[in-house]
Scaffold this motif. Structure first.
Motif, PDB file in Angstrom:
ATOM      1  N   ILE A   1       8.983  54.641   6.160  1.00  0.00           N
ATOM      2  CA  ILE A   1       7.976  54.646   5.714  1.00  0.00           C
ATOM      3  C   ILE A   1       7.017  54.136   7.321  1.00  0.00           C
ATOM      4  O   ILE A   1       6.637  53.821   8.208  1.00  0.00           O
TER       5      ILE A   1
ATOM      6  N   THR B   1       2.923  53.971  -1.186  1.00  0.00           N
ATOM      7  CA  THR B   1       4.609  54.605  -0.243  1.00  0.00           C
ATOM      8  C   THR B   1       5.741  54.663  -1.636  1.00  0.00           C
ATOM      9  O   THR B   1       6.497  55.724  -0.886  1.00  0.00           O
TER      10      THR B   1
ATOM     11  N   ASP C   1       5.249  59.048   4.104  1.00  0.00           N
ATOM     12  CA  ASP C   1       6.253  58.645   4.213  1.00  0.00           C
ATOM     13  C   ASP C   1       7.182  60.226   4.903  1.00  0.00           C
ATOM     14  O   ASP C   1       6.573  60.900   4.589  1.00  0.00           O
TER      15      ASP C   1
ATOM     16  N   ILE D   1      14.459  58.189   4.598  1.00  0.00           N
ATOM     17  CA  ILE D   1      13.036  57.369   4.205  1.00  0.00           C
ATOM     18  C   ILE D   1      12.813  56.960   5.420  1.00  0.00           C
ATOM     19  O   ILE D   1      13.454  55.909   5.854  1.00  0.00           O
TER      20      ILE D   1
END
Ligand code: NDP
Length: 401
Positions: A167, A147, A310, A165
């Motif tokens: 994840i 990731t 992601d 971002i």
């Protein structure tokens, strides 16, 4: 470099050594050592049946630094791949320094009595590894690992920098058990019962564990509930990409899993401090691990897919763009290929690829590095050829959740 010592004969170690054996041109000699040598021997048999390659096995307590350094010297290994538990990270880094070899792991150090998930203990080895001309790669699993490499690849090839971002870790698999964890139960439960934390506008924001729930429609899996959690790569990503405005980590859990964890937590079974039972000290969570299914036995039972990736937004020239980059992995296909389910597979394969990057000299800058600090391209190519192909799609803006 051609000679590797893998420590830890659990679910992840079992996958990594099969995948290493599939690359004899990179890994000429493989030794698998762990606390219980019979588990290494079982894995060695599986490796031989699937690939024809004979690997060596050994017994080791990785907390014993001189014994581990002696084993490293005896095997002639040039790299130690740590697939034991986070508690062993510092001892194994010490043994690598003592024997003068490189180091790689998949999870950050944790003291046994404090579920902290912080990197400072391992980052403190930076000067010693640098001075010795040795490399330590931290967190080369899927998350952390792939990731973070996905993020670096997006930053290198698609965006000027990263602003947001998220994840997203989805396991859409079902093992038919009322309650089982997909990797080491003790580590898994320590993670999910920890206070959720994410990075926003220069600060950590805390939320009580498992309280922030969002439904998300995952590619190849469908709609699942995912929960906001703390995960260790948030610390290294916000440190190495200081421009990041917000970084969050989400993991899917079914209602039955949440109910079980809630009850176990309410009755004290997830405690990691010692309690006295019949005159002896026991740690409730370690006792719980002993009665739960062993994740490495779930391979034959697990069906469905994982989807981990992601969603990243950032500036690209004059505009802002959003990309979703992810891998889909099928539990039954993993079992057919290596004899393990997809959660072990998605960790063991990146551990093998990270080790391959070091063996080939691509990731060998002396020092201690997290995976987002390294060039992603050769690693990303090997994901495609070695069982974890990825896709990247552009989205119409960052999803609101
Ligand atoms: P397991 O519990 O299945 O395996 C751990 C292995 O380490 C066991 O074989 C155990 O031995 C061995 N071990 C424990 N203590 C010692 C010691 N003192 N000396 C030598 N060997 C020891 O765990 P997993 O395979 O599920 O996980 C392995 C690692 O991968 C963990 O650190 C976990 O956090 C990490 N992980 C990372 C992920 C990622 O994406 N980055 C995802 C999933 C896991 P014994 O058999 O005797 O108990």
């Amino acid at each position: 470099m051609k000679n590797v010592l893998v420590v830890g004969a659990g679910g992840v170690g079992a996958v990594a050594v099969v995948k290493m054996a599939m690359h004899p041109e990179i890994f000429e000699k493989i030794t698998l050592a762990s606390r219980t040598v019979s588990k290494c021997d079982d894995i060695a048999r599986n490796v031989k049946e699937r690939t024809g390659v004979v690997i060596n096995t050994a017994q080791i307590d990785a907390m014993d630094v001189p014994a581990t350094a002696a084993l490293i010297r005896e095997t002639g290994a040039e790299l130690v791949v740590n697939l034991a538990l986070p508690y062993q990270d510092l001892a194994l880094m010490d043994a690598c320094l003592e024997a003068g070899v490189h180091y790689l792991d998949t999870a950050n150090y944790e003291p046994e009595d404090n579920a902290k998930f912080e990197y400072h203990w391992q980052w403190a080895y930076q000067d010693r590894f640098k001075a010795a001309g040795l490399t330590a790669i931290l967190g080369s699993g899927f998350d952390p690992g792939v990731t973070s490499i996905f993020a670096t690849w997006i930053r290198k090839h698609k965006l000027d920098s990263i602003r947001l971002i998220d994840i997203l870790d989805c396991n859409g698999g079902d093992n038919g058990k009322a309650f089982a964890t997909n990797f080491n139960p003790e580590i898994n439960i320590r993670e999910v019962t920890a206070t959720a934390r994410h990075w926003e506008n220069g600060d950590w924001v805390e939320t009580p564990a498992m309280t922030r729930k969002v439904a998300f429609d995952f590619p190849a899996v469908g709609e699942k509930n995912m929960y906001l959690m703390y995960h260790e790569e948030l610390e290294s990503l916000k440190t190495h990409f200081p421009e990041v405005e917000r970084a969050r980590f989400w993991m899917t859990f079914g209602d039955a899993y949440i109910n079980h964890v809630t009850v176990l937590q309410n009755i004290g079974m997830t405690r990691i401090d010692p309690v006295i039972y019949e005159g002896k000290e026991i740690i409730p969570l370690q006792f719980l691990k002993a009665v739960l299914p062993d994740p490495s036995d779930l391979g034959a039972l697990t069906k469905g897919k994982t989807c981990i990736g992601d969603i990243i937004t950032g500036p690209s020239g004059d505009s802002e763009k959003t990309y979703y980059i992810y891998n889909i992995c099928d539990h039954e296909e993993c079992y057919a290929e290596v004899g393990s389910q997809a959660v072990a597979y998605t960790t063991g394969v990146p551990a093998m690829i990270g080790a391959a990057m070091m063996m080939k000299g691509i990731w060998l800058e002396p020092g201690v590095w997290n995976t987002e600090q390294l060039d992603p391209d050769a690693f990303m190519e090997m994901l495609n050829t070695d069982g974890l192909p990825w896709q990247v799609v552009e989205l119409d803006g960052h999803p609101e959740f």
